[in-house]
Design a protein around this motif. Structure first.
Motif, PDB file in Angstrom:
ATOM      1  N   ALA A   1       7.074 -78.562 -65.058  1.00 53.14           N
ATOM      2  CA  ALA A   1       7.199 -79.405 -66.256  1.00 53.14           C
ATOM      3  C   ALA A   1       5.843 -79.795 -66.820  1.00 53.14           C
ATOM      4  O   ALA A   1       5.700 -80.013 -68.019  1.00 53.14           O
TER       5      ALA A   1
ATOM      6  N   ASP B   1      15.944 -76.061 -59.497  1.00 51.44           N
ATOM      7  CA  ASP B   1      15.729 -77.436 -59.938  1.00 51.44           C
ATOM      8  C   ASP B   1      14.334 -77.915 -59.541  1.00 51.44           C
ATOM      9  O   ASP B   1      13.657 -78.609 -60.311  1.00 51.44           O
ATOM     10  N   LYS B   2      13.888 -77.532 -58.353  1.00 54.01           N
ATOM     11  CA  LYS B   2      12.524 -77.888 -57.927  1.00 54.01           C
ATOM     12  C   LYS B   2      11.490 -77.112 -58.721  1.00 54.01           C
ATOM     13  O   LYS B   2      10.410 -77.637 -59.031  1.00 54.01           O
TER      14      LYS B   2
ATOM     15  N   ARG C   1      11.799 -76.188 -61.851  1.00 52.15           N
ATOM     16  CA  ARG C   1      11.707 -76.861 -63.150  1.00 52.15           C
ATOM     17  C   ARG C   1      10.889 -78.140 -63.047  1.00 52.15           C
ATOM     18  O   ARG C   1      10.089 -78.462 -63.943  1.00 52.15           O
ATOM     19  N   GLU C   2      11.048 -78.879 -61.963  1.00 51.21           N
ATOM     20  CA  GLU C   2      10.285 -80.113 -61.786  1.00 51.21           C
ATOM     21  C   GLU C   2       8.795 -79.833 -61.646  1.00 51.21           C
ATOM     22  O   GLU C   2       7.963 -80.547 -62.221  1.00 51.21           O
ATOM     23  N   ASN C   3       8.429 -78.786 -60.907  1.00 53.23           N
ATOM     24  CA  ASN C   3       7.011 -78.488 -60.685  1.00 53.23           C
ATOM     25  C   ASN C   3       6.339 -77.875 -61.909  1.00 53.23           C
ATOM     26  O   ASN C   3       5.126 -78.026 -62.091  1.00 53.23           O
TER      27      ASN C   3
END
Length: 424
Positions: free
Chosen positions: A230, A223-224, A226-228
């Motif tokens: 994006a 999840d982290k 994917r956030e970084n």
């Protein structure tokens, strides 16, 4: 503790970084070697399946006094049965059953071996034949448990892949998470085989429990990631750099979660294996302890590296890598992109063709041709446009008459009155 918190903050902000996704070949070799050793242990030593899977004999002691139904009595019975020298009774399971009974379970025995076990029991507790109830345990129930456990694992893995695929909309994350789960299962089974602990339904339950723990840690890391990743163009990071930053940012959380989970499981493992000797507890605790430790390792070292490897051929990731290499090259040599001028500057001798004249030949005059006619070489160095050479600019060719200017330090075009322009 303060230093650890500062380290976590520096890892989160990127001031410090541990390379978790780099050195791909080396860490693949390390993880592969660990998995290979675990598989070799399973093949060479095999698994010690408990009586629930192989069948055995159960001795139920009833009508005991409450003072006899203690852990001390259970330990004495275990030692007495093990000392009979019977191979299938070398590791008996002894537990209390209610407030007036004891339960002893061993592997399959002959009638003679069963009689020797009963005599060993009577040497510890004073019981009659009516108080001892031997019964056989069939292996069919254990086989049914094993089949249901395998079915549960398969269904769990399928649901895991579907969940990660729908949640992240990225099938490559599902593959990486599944590879991490297989990594954890193989290591846990290898350690279980090496320890010699019997495989019981409790061990299977613990194995299913660690799958959820490993998946939870991996999903947090992904999840982290994917956030970084994006907005890689805005952050000017490659996919590998963004993924590595995500692992560093979640590292402290993974360590803290792992420690909090392993401390109570380790305590249960120590008490059950060393002090109580209760197989049902130690089997469950061992599988969970090893599986959780392997889950923390795989969520940090295995899953992100496999994900970065799978994503390395995507066009957007490749372009980000190229941009990063170009920026790194520009930072290493900031003057590499400055254009180089090869044309001769006015007033210089660069690029002037002197024909066959060799340097040092004093018989030839470079200012005259073979017939003695003067050759124009442009304005002399130190006057006119040549005076501007080396001062940061080059004066253009004059379109009209020029004259020396004391203020400028070079020749400047002369300006005539309007009435005299165009007149000779």
């Amino acid at each position: 503790m303060g230093k650890f918190n500062r380290l976590g903050n520096e890892l989160y902000t990127g001031h410090k970084s541990i390379d978790f996704v780099g050195k791909r070949a080396f860490w693949y070799a390390v993880s592969g070697a660990i998995v290979l050793v675990a598989l070799l242990v399973v093949v060479l030593r095999g698994l010690n399946f408990g009586v629930e899977f192989t069948g055995g004999v159960q001795y139920q002691l009833n009508g005991l006094e409450s003072s006899q139904v203690t852990q001390g009595t259970a330990d004495d019975l275990r030692e007495a049965v093990a000392d009979t020298g019977i191979e299938n009774a070398a590791d008996p399971q002894v537990n209390t059953s209610g407030g007036a009974g004891m339960l002893i379970v061993v592997e399959e025995l002959t009638e003679e071996e069963s009689a020797r076990v009963i005599e060993a029991i009577r040497s510890v507790v004073d019981v009659t034949d009516e108080q001892i109830s031997p019964s056989e345990i069939g292996a069919s129930w254990g086989q049914e448990v094993a089949q249901r456990a395998i079915t549960g694992v398969v269904v769990f893995l399928v649901l895991v892949m579907l969940f990660i695929g729908f949640y992240f909309r990225e099938w490559k994350m599902s593959i990486a998470a599944l590879a991490a789960l297989v990594h954890d299962i193989v290591i846990t089974i290898g350690v279980y085989s090496l320890s010699g602990f019997p495989v019981t339904p409790a061990a299977v339950t613990g194995l299913l429990a660690i799958l959820g723990f490993s998946l939870y840690d991996t999903v947090v890391v992904f999840d982290k990631v994917r956030e970084n990743t994006a907005a890689m163009k805005q952050t000017r990071q490659t996919y590998a750099q963004a993924a590595n930053l995500a692992v560093n940012q979640t590292l402290v959380r993974s360590i803290n979660t792992g420690i909090v989970a392993l401390i109570p499981i380790g305590a249960i493992l120590y008490v059950s294996a060393v002090q109580l000797g209760a197989s049902s507890l130690k089997d469950l605790a061992l599988s969970q302890f090893v599986g959780m430790a392997a889950g923390v390792f795989s969520s940090v070292w295995v899953a992100p590296r496999i994900l970065v490897h799978l994503k390395s051929n995507e066009s957007e990731v490749v372009l980000a890598e190229r941009r990063a290499k170009a920026r790194a090259k520009a930072m290493a040599d900031p003057y590499a992109s400055v254009p180089v001028f090869t044309e001769a500057a006015p007033g210089s001798d660069v690029g002037v063709d002197y024909g066959d004249l060799e340097i040092g030949d004093e018989d030839e005059d470079p200012d005259h041709d073979d017939q003695g006619t003067p050759v124009s070489r442009g304005p002399a160095r130190g006057s006119g446009a040549a005076a501007a050479y080396g001062k940061g600019r080059i004066a253009p060719q004059a379109k009209g008459p020029v004259r020396d200017s004391g203020a400028a330090g070079r020749q400047q075009p002369s300006r005539q009155p309007r009435s005299r322009r165009g007149k000779s």
